[in-house]
Write an enzyme that holds these catalytic residues in place. Structure first.
Site, PDB file in Angstrom:
ATOM      1  N   ASN A  12      56.576  11.109  64.141  1.00 54.15           N
ATOM      2  CA  ASN A  12      56.471  10.063  63.116  1.00 54.15           C
ATOM      3  C   ASN A  12      57.577   9.037  63.381  1.00 54.15           C
ATOM      4  O   ASN A  12      58.752   9.315  63.127  1.00 54.15           O
ATOM      5  CB  ASN A  12      56.634  10.703  61.725  1.00 54.15           C
ATOM      6  CG  ASN A  12      56.650   9.680  60.612  1.00 54.15           C
ATOM      7  OD1 ASN A  12      56.310   8.503  60.829  1.00 54.15           O
ATOM      8  ND2 ASN A  12      57.043  10.095  59.419  1.00 54.15           N
ATOM      9  N   LYS A  14      58.108   6.345  61.903  1.00 56.78           N
ATOM     10  CA  LYS A  14      58.484   5.634  60.664  1.00 56.78           C
ATOM     11  C   LYS A  14      58.524   4.118  60.924  1.00 56.78           C
ATOM     12  O   LYS A  14      57.772   3.633  61.752  1.00 56.78           O
ATOM     13  CB  LYS A  14      59.804   6.160  60.127  1.00 56.78           C
ATOM     14  CG  LYS A  14      59.815   7.679  60.013  1.00 56.78           C
ATOM     15  CD  LYS A  14      60.936   8.191  59.172  1.00 56.78           C
ATOM     16  CE  LYS A  14      60.960   9.704  59.245  1.00 56.78           C
ATOM     17  NZ  LYS A  14      61.727  10.304  58.179  1.00 56.78           N
ATOM     18  N   HIS A  97      53.413  11.867  52.687  1.00 61.92           N
ATOM     19  CA  HIS A  97      54.761  12.050  53.229  1.00 61.92           C
ATOM     20  C   HIS A  97      55.773  11.902  52.091  1.00 61.92           C
ATOM     21  O   HIS A  97      55.552  11.108  51.169  1.00 61.92           O
ATOM     22  CB  HIS A  97      55.024  11.014  54.327  1.00 61.92           C
ATOM     23  CG  HIS A  97      56.290  11.282  55.077  1.00 61.92           C
ATOM     24  ND1 HIS A  97      57.516  10.899  54.606  1.00 61.92           N
ATOM     25  CD2 HIS A  97      56.518  11.914  56.265  1.00 61.92           C
ATOM     26  CE1 HIS A  97      58.456  11.287  55.470  1.00 61.92           C
ATOM     27  NE2 HIS A  97      57.869  11.906  56.486  1.00 61.92           N
ATOM     28  N   GLU A  99      58.407  10.342  51.835  1.00 57.57           N
ATOM     29  CA  GLU A  99      58.864   8.959  51.595  1.00 57.57           C
ATOM     30  C   GLU A  99      57.819   8.175  50.794  1.00 57.57           C
ATOM     31  O   GLU A  99      58.164   7.302  49.999  1.00 57.57           O
ATOM     32  CB  GLU A  99      59.201   8.293  52.943  1.00 57.57           C
ATOM     33  CG  GLU A  99      60.509   8.858  53.493  1.00 57.57           C
ATOM     34  CD  GLU A  99      60.606   8.918  55.002  1.00 57.57           C
ATOM     35  OE1 GLU A  99      59.884   8.172  55.693  1.00 57.57           O
ATOM     36  OE2 GLU A  99      61.414   9.728  55.501  1.00 57.57           O
ATOM     37  N   GLU A 169      57.329  20.070  54.607  1.00 58.24           N
ATOM     38  CA  GLU A 169      58.492  19.232  54.857  1.00 58.24           C
ATOM     39  C   GLU A 169      59.401  19.229  53.629  1.00 58.24           C
ATOM     40  O   GLU A 169      59.208  18.404  52.717  1.00 58.24           O
ATOM     41  CB  GLU A 169      58.050  17.799  55.145  1.00 58.24           C
ATOM     42  CG  GLU A 169      57.226  17.664  56.403  1.00 58.24           C
ATOM     43  CD  GLU A 169      57.512  16.335  57.071  1.00 58.24           C
ATOM     44  OE1 GLU A 169      57.975  16.342  58.199  1.00 58.24           O
ATOM     45  OE2 GLU A 169      57.287  15.290  56.428  1.00 58.24           O
ATOM     46  N   GLY A 175      65.413  14.011  57.773  1.00 55.07           N
ATOM     47  CA  GLY A 175      66.369  12.994  58.196  1.00 55.07           C
ATOM     48  C   GLY A 175      67.806  13.283  57.804  1.00 55.07           C
ATOM     49  O   GLY A 175      68.649  12.384  57.847  1.00 55.07           O
ATOM     50  N   SER A 215      64.278  17.568  60.194  1.00 59.59           N
ATOM     51  CA  SER A 215      65.418  17.644  61.122  1.00 59.59           C
ATOM     52  C   SER A 215      65.181  18.603  62.291  1.00 59.59           C
ATOM     53  O   SER A 215      66.099  19.292  62.734  1.00 59.59           O
ATOM     54  CB  SER A 215      66.691  18.024  60.363  1.00 59.59           C
ATOM     55  OG  SER A 215      67.017  17.001  59.436  1.00 59.59           O
TER      56      SER A 215
HETATM   57  C1  PEP Z   1      59.570  13.155  59.006  1.00 57.03           C
HETATM   58  O1  PEP Z   1      59.658  11.950  59.156  1.00 57.03           O
HETATM   59  O2  PEP Z   1      58.551  13.632  58.525  1.00 57.03           O
HETATM   60  C2  PEP Z   1      60.684  14.013  59.411  1.00 57.03           C
HETATM   61  C3  PEP Z   1      60.538  15.292  59.338  1.00 57.03           C
HETATM   62  O3  PEP Z   1      61.824  13.374  59.840  1.00 57.03           O
HETATM   63  P1  PEP Z   1      63.077  14.085  60.584  1.00 57.03           P
HETATM   64  O4  PEP Z   1      62.508  14.892  61.721  1.00 57.03           O
HETATM   65  O5  PEP Z   1      63.912  12.956  61.046  1.00 57.03           O
HETATM   66  O6  PEP Z   1      63.750  14.969  59.601  1.00 57.03           O
END
Ligand code: PEP
Length: 261
Positions: A12, A14, A97, A99, A169, A175, A215
């Site tokens: 992803n 983003k 997601h 976000e 997630e 992040g 992460s």
């Molecule tokens: C994500 O964007 O869904 C995500 C898991 O980001 P990160 O791997 O940076 O934690």
């Protein structure tokens, strides 16, 4: 656990990489990633770059995903892009997601409508669910995931469930560099399969594809890949480094091949 024991690795990006950068990145990644029948690799660039990358990408090597979509097929919805417009360009769409849920205040109902729109348009939804740090501190994780699952999957038939991937997630892990332990992920994976069993029965519970995201990096990826019910990753930050991302894909290939032997 899921279909043919294949792994699914989703990057992803983003709101990163402009058209030129995305094209260069894809070129670099193509040179690094070997095509394995054990791993499906999906790239989720921004809406802006999807169209041009769709002309550049080798679909045998990578598939494309939208990071989001709008659930109405067309109409007066300024700024939105519908699943019907994405049809033929992407094979997957990330839906719900954290976000989208937390920054843009999308509800389970919005998420459900997006899951439906994706399926209606031949796009496989990657339904994201996850608890916040506060919910985790109050021991509400399994409850929250249950509500998000039931909310996101309402109206999805057992046949349609075959097209859906669930991404666990935890919001606190996205992040932050504070990834969930493999024990956390193991517990949640089992809980999700148990909830799917209640909703759709044993076969669906065994075959639904479950990813972990939060992460993930090249040092911690291997641990999660030893969990039999984890079918891959949704990766943000680490997917923006082609060398790291290809390294994780190679680890997934090794893990999947070891199971197939
Ligand atoms: C994500 O964007 O869904 C995500 C898991 O980001 P990160 O791997 O940076 O934690």
């Amino acid at each position: 656990m899921a279909k043919e024991n294949k792994k699914l690795i989703v990057g992803n990006w983003k709101m990163n990489l402009n058209m030129h950068e995305a094209s260069l990145y894809l070129h670099k990644l193509s040179g690094l990633v070997k095509t394995h029948r054990t791993v499906d690799v999906v790239l989720a660039p921004t809406m802006l770059t999807l169209q041009s990358l769709s002309l550049q990408v080798n679909y045998r090597q990578f598939k494309l995903a939208a990071q989001d979509l709008y659930w109405r097929d067309h109409g007066a919805f300024t700024g939105e892009v519908s699943a019907s417009q994405l049809r033929g360009v992407v094979q997957y769409a990330i839906v719900g997601h954290s976000e989208r849920r937390h920054i843009f205040h999308e509800s389970d109902k919005d998420t459900r409508n997006k899951v439906q729109a994706a399926i209606r348009n031949g796009i496989s939804p990657i339904l994201c669910i996850g608890e916040t740090a506060a919910e985790r501190a109050m021991n509400e994780t399994i409850h929250v995931l249950h509500d998000q699952l039931v909310g996101g999957l309402a109206n999805v038939t057992s046949e349609e469930l075959n097209e859906i991937t669930i991404a666990y997630e935890p919001v606190w892990a996205i992040g932050t560099g504070n990834n969930a332990t493999s024990e956390d992920v193991r517990v949640v994976e089992k809980a999700i399969r148990s909830q799917i069993r209640h909703l759709y029965g044993k076969t669906a519970a065994e075959t639904v594809r479950i990813l972990y995201g939060g992460s993930v990096n090249k040092d911690n990826a291997a641990d999660y890949l030893t969990i039999p019910g984890i079918d891959g990753f949704l990766i943000g930050g680490a997917s923006l480094d082609a060398t790291v991302f290809s390294d994780i894909i190679e680890k997934a290939h090794k893990a999947a091949s070891a199971v197939m032997k």
